[in-house]
Design a protein around this motif. Structure first.
Motif, PDB file in Angstrom:
ATOM      1  N   PHE A 155       1.653  -1.070   5.071  1.00 48.62           N
ATOM      2  CA  PHE A 155       1.175  -1.231   6.422  1.00 48.62           C
ATOM      3  C   PHE A 155       1.488  -0.151   7.584  1.00 48.62           C
ATOM      4  O   PHE A 155       0.559   0.327   8.101  1.00 48.62           O
ATOM      5  CB  PHE A 155       2.123  -2.291   7.213  1.00 48.62           C
ATOM      6  N   ILE A 156       2.425   0.501   7.401  1.00 46.61           N
ATOM      7  CA  ILE A 156       2.901   1.898   8.202  1.00 46.61           C
ATOM      8  C   ILE A 156       2.006   2.989   7.743  1.00 46.61           C
ATOM      9  O   ILE A 156       1.132   3.605   8.597  1.00 46.61           O
ATOM     10  CB  ILE A 156       4.092   2.357   8.029  1.00 46.61           C
ATOM     11  N   THR A 157       1.907   3.175   6.608  1.00 46.81           N
ATOM     12  CA  THR A 157       1.261   4.490   6.148  1.00 46.81           C
ATOM     13  C   THR A 157      -0.441   4.301   6.315  1.00 46.81           C
ATOM     14  O   THR A 157      -0.833   5.188   6.606  1.00 46.81           O
ATOM     15  CB  THR A 157       1.468   4.924   4.680  1.00 46.81           C
ATOM     16  N   GLY A 169      -3.721   1.774  14.771  1.00 47.59           N
ATOM     17  CA  GLY A 169      -3.986   1.373  13.361  1.00 47.59           C
ATOM     18  C   GLY A 169      -3.028   0.080  13.099  1.00 47.59           C
ATOM     19  O   GLY A 169      -3.476  -0.915  12.707  1.00 47.59           O
ATOM     20  N   LEU A 170      -1.885   0.179  14.040  1.00 51.77           N
ATOM     21  CA  LEU A 170      -1.222  -0.910  13.925  1.00 51.77           C
ATOM     22  C   LEU A 170      -1.353  -2.276  14.628  1.00 51.77           C
ATOM     23  O   LEU A 170      -1.356  -3.404  14.322  1.00 51.77           O
ATOM     24  CB  LEU A 170       0.082  -0.716  14.354  1.00 51.77           C
ATOM     25  N   MET A 267      -1.436   8.330  -3.772  1.00 49.46           N
ATOM     26  CA  MET A 267      -0.488   7.894  -2.939  1.00 49.46           C
ATOM     27  C   MET A 267      -0.834   6.593  -1.717  1.00 49.46           C
ATOM     28  O   MET A 267      -1.853   6.667  -1.622  1.00 49.46           O
ATOM     29  CB  MET A 267       0.121   9.176  -2.046  1.00 49.46           C
ATOM     30  N   PRO A 268       0.255   6.162  -1.330  1.00 48.24           N
ATOM     31  CA  PRO A 268       0.001   4.995  -0.501  1.00 48.24           C
ATOM     32  C   PRO A 268      -0.748   5.436   0.865  1.00 48.24           C
ATOM     33  O   PRO A 268      -1.301   4.926   1.378  1.00 48.24           O
ATOM     34  CB  PRO A 268       1.205   4.321  -0.234  1.00 48.24           C
ATOM     35  N   ALA A 269      -0.249   6.617   1.048  1.00 47.63           N
ATOM     36  CA  ALA A 269      -0.681   7.270   2.701  1.00 47.63           C
ATOM     37  C   ALA A 269      -1.868   8.422   2.274  1.00 47.63           C
ATOM     38  O   ALA A 269      -1.686   9.501   3.051  1.00 47.63           O
ATOM     39  CB  ALA A 269       0.388   7.914   3.288  1.00 47.63           C
ATOM     40  N   LEU A 483       6.219   6.116  10.380  1.00 45.81           N
ATOM     41  CA  LEU A 483       6.292   5.570  11.693  1.00 45.81           C
ATOM     42  C   LEU A 483       6.654   6.288  12.778  1.00 45.81           C
ATOM     43  O   LEU A 483       6.048   6.882  13.667  1.00 45.81           O
ATOM     44  CB  LEU A 483       6.788   4.119  11.788  1.00 45.81           C
ATOM     45  N   ALA A 484       8.196   6.733  12.591  1.00 49.89           N
ATOM     46  CA  ALA A 484       8.608   7.537  13.692  1.00 49.89           C
ATOM     47  C   ALA A 484       8.537   8.924  13.477  1.00 49.89           C
ATOM     48  O   ALA A 484       8.793  10.013  14.298  1.00 49.89           O
ATOM     49  CB  ALA A 484      10.205   7.092  13.810  1.00 49.89           C
TER      50      ALA A 484
END
Length: 507
Positions: A155-157, A169-170, A267-269, A483-484
């Motif tokens: 979800f984040i990436t 995006g979020l 890659m996931p991101a 995220l951060a």
């Protein structure tokens, strides 16, 4: 050797006459769609999702894969001849490709793009065949806690990659969560967010959501931005083939682009934008003809990024097939197609649906060959597609979307949902909110909820299960960094540029 045996079985599936026909249709349609500015594989596959109710899964996914690969090829034509990238991944191609076309070398630019795409697509597909079983062995060690943490990381990436900012995006992802929760809760049997409408008890069909957000929303957005006048199409001059010198300057960028694009795409991101820009930067640094970059156009600046683009497209299939994680808009749409057949991609997919997965992988090799045959001799035909009047094109898309959606269940409620989501998709595009995370949220949100409940049930409500399991903890830490991390880095850079604080009254 086991992988080669599976691949051989896949070719026996892909070489059946009907599947070959679907592959040819997909690659031809994908190339045509890729040529048309503003359209892309995600929109096209979303538009064709209703056919999943009519044909076998192997045929439909071979069709979708052909569209996916074909659109990657076709997008270079628009970038080179019109300087209008069909997708964000072909922005880099336009930088040097259009300059080559304007200096009379458009044929060479199109040729290196097509052949480089073939080379990289083949290498990428080999990567899918040999890497997917390795990822599956790793994924089999996942329990409910690890799967939930993996979903959080995805979800984040993915939200950060697919949007102009993490917040946008979020926000889109949360909207997808809400839509995905509509219907009957499978564990408690209670209806959620149905507002007393019986038609919503089964939830919102992902296919309807995909068609609404991508086909209807994108079409309304493109129509709203239609302006008077025509873009200049650079006429093709000279041969469509490369000289020996151009071959010599292209083959190394093809290989470098392929080996940059595939691992990043897997890659996931990942995504296609990062490897194309990275490939362009590397080729500009390594080139012996730096004076051509940004002036008359350097062929390395087309060959490398196009190879990276197509290799990353293959890489995207690895996490989608083995982990059920879509890392691009097109992968999210294809994942919704899996769900329409009642198939959940994951570690067991390669064994429970061997005909489907290995037939799909084998068809990608076939699609690469077909695309080389289609792209070079028929380039004149693809260029003529650019002259289709926009009003007729947009109207045709809306008609297909409406008819296809109504054909799913013959419900007027579906059409209302279609155009409500289409309007939402238009507003999201208008205010620069990505639409792909909505589909990802719809698909993965309920799965994450289920895995979270399972983990909590097994642990008797103890939240520590998510950080006492080492793999789950690592995934959550990676999600936090995703995220951060950018915000922390931006703050550090800001402080560094400002220098030490000045205190009033100091001498």
């Amino acid at each position: 050797m086991e992988t080669l045996g599976h691949l051989g079985h896949g070719f026996s599936v892909a070489f059946s006459p009907m599947n070959l026909l679907w592959c040819l249709v997909g690659t031809t349609l994908g190339t045509a769609i890729g040529v048309l500015p503003g359209l892309g594989p995600a929109l096209t596959i979303a538009l064709l999702l209703p056919i999943t109710y009519q044909v076998a899964p192997e045929a439909s996914f071979i069709l979708f894969a052909g569209i996916y690969y074909g659109a990657m090829y076709g997008g270079s034509t628009t970038s080179i001849l019109l300087n209008t990238p069909g997708e964000s991944a072909t922005i880099v191609t336009a930088l040097e490709g259009n300059r080559m076309a304007r200096s009379g070398r458009g044929g060479a630019a199109l040729a290196t793009s097509a052949i480089g795409s073939f080379v990289a697509g083949t290498i990428g597909t080999l990567g899918v065949a040999f890497l997917a079983p390795v990822v599956v062995k790793f994924a089999l060690a996942f329990g409910p806690a690890e799967y939930f943490s993996l979903m959080v990381l995805a979800f984040i990436t993915v939200s950060a990659v697919l949007g102009s900012s993490s917040v946008r995006g979020l926000t889109s992802l949360f909207l997808g969560f809400v839509i995905g929760m509509i219907g009957v809760d499978l564990q408690t049997g209670q209806p959620r967010f149905t507002f007393g409408t019986n038609e919503l008890l089964d939830g919102v069909d992902v296919i309807i959501a995909a068609v609404g957000l991508f086909a209807v929303g994108e079409t309304l957005y493109m129509a709203s931005r239609r302006y008077a006048g025509k873009d200049e199409i650079v006429p093709l001059k000279g041969s469509l083939y490369m000289t020996a010198a151009e071959w010599g300057r292209s083959w190394k960028p093809w290989l470098r682009g392929a080996f940059i694009g595939f691992p990043i795409g897997a890659m996931p991101a990942g995504g296609a934008e990062i490897p194309t820009f990275l490939s362009y930067a590397i080729e500009k640094k390594l080139s012996k003809h730096k004076e051509e970059f940004g002036t008359v156009g350097a062929i390395e600046g087309v060959a490398g990024p196009e190879a990276a683009n197509n290799a990353s497209a293959a890489g995207v299939l690895v996490p989608m097939l083995t982990l059920g994680l879509p890392t691009s808009a097109t992968a999210a749409i294809m994942l919704s197609a899996f769900q329409s057949y009642g198939i959940n991609p994951g570690p067991l997919l390669l064994t429970t649906q061997a005909d489907l997965v290995w037939g799909l992988i084998a068809s990608l090799f076939i699609a690469n060959v077909i695309l080389v045959i289609l792209n070079l001799p028929l380039i004149g035909l693809w260029v003529r597609l650019l002259k289709i009047p926009a009003p007729q094109l947009y109207a045709g898309i809306l008609v297909f979307a409406t008819v296809g959606t109504y054909g799913i269940s013959q419900s007027p409620i579906d059409l209302i949902i279609l155009y409500l989501l289409g309007a939402a998709g238009f507003l999201m595009r208008r205010f620069d909110f990505p639409t792909a995370p909505v589909i990802i949220g719809m698909i993965l949100g309920p799965i994450a909820e289920t895995q979270f409940r399972r983990a909590m049930t097994i642990a008797n409500g103890d939240w520590s299960v998510f950080y006492t399991h080492k793999l789950s903890l690592v995934l959550l830490i990676l999600a936090f960094i995703g995220l951060a991390g950018p915000q922390i880095w931006a703050f550090i850079e800001h402080r560094r540029r400002r220098g030490p604080e000045h205190v009033p009254g100091d001498a």
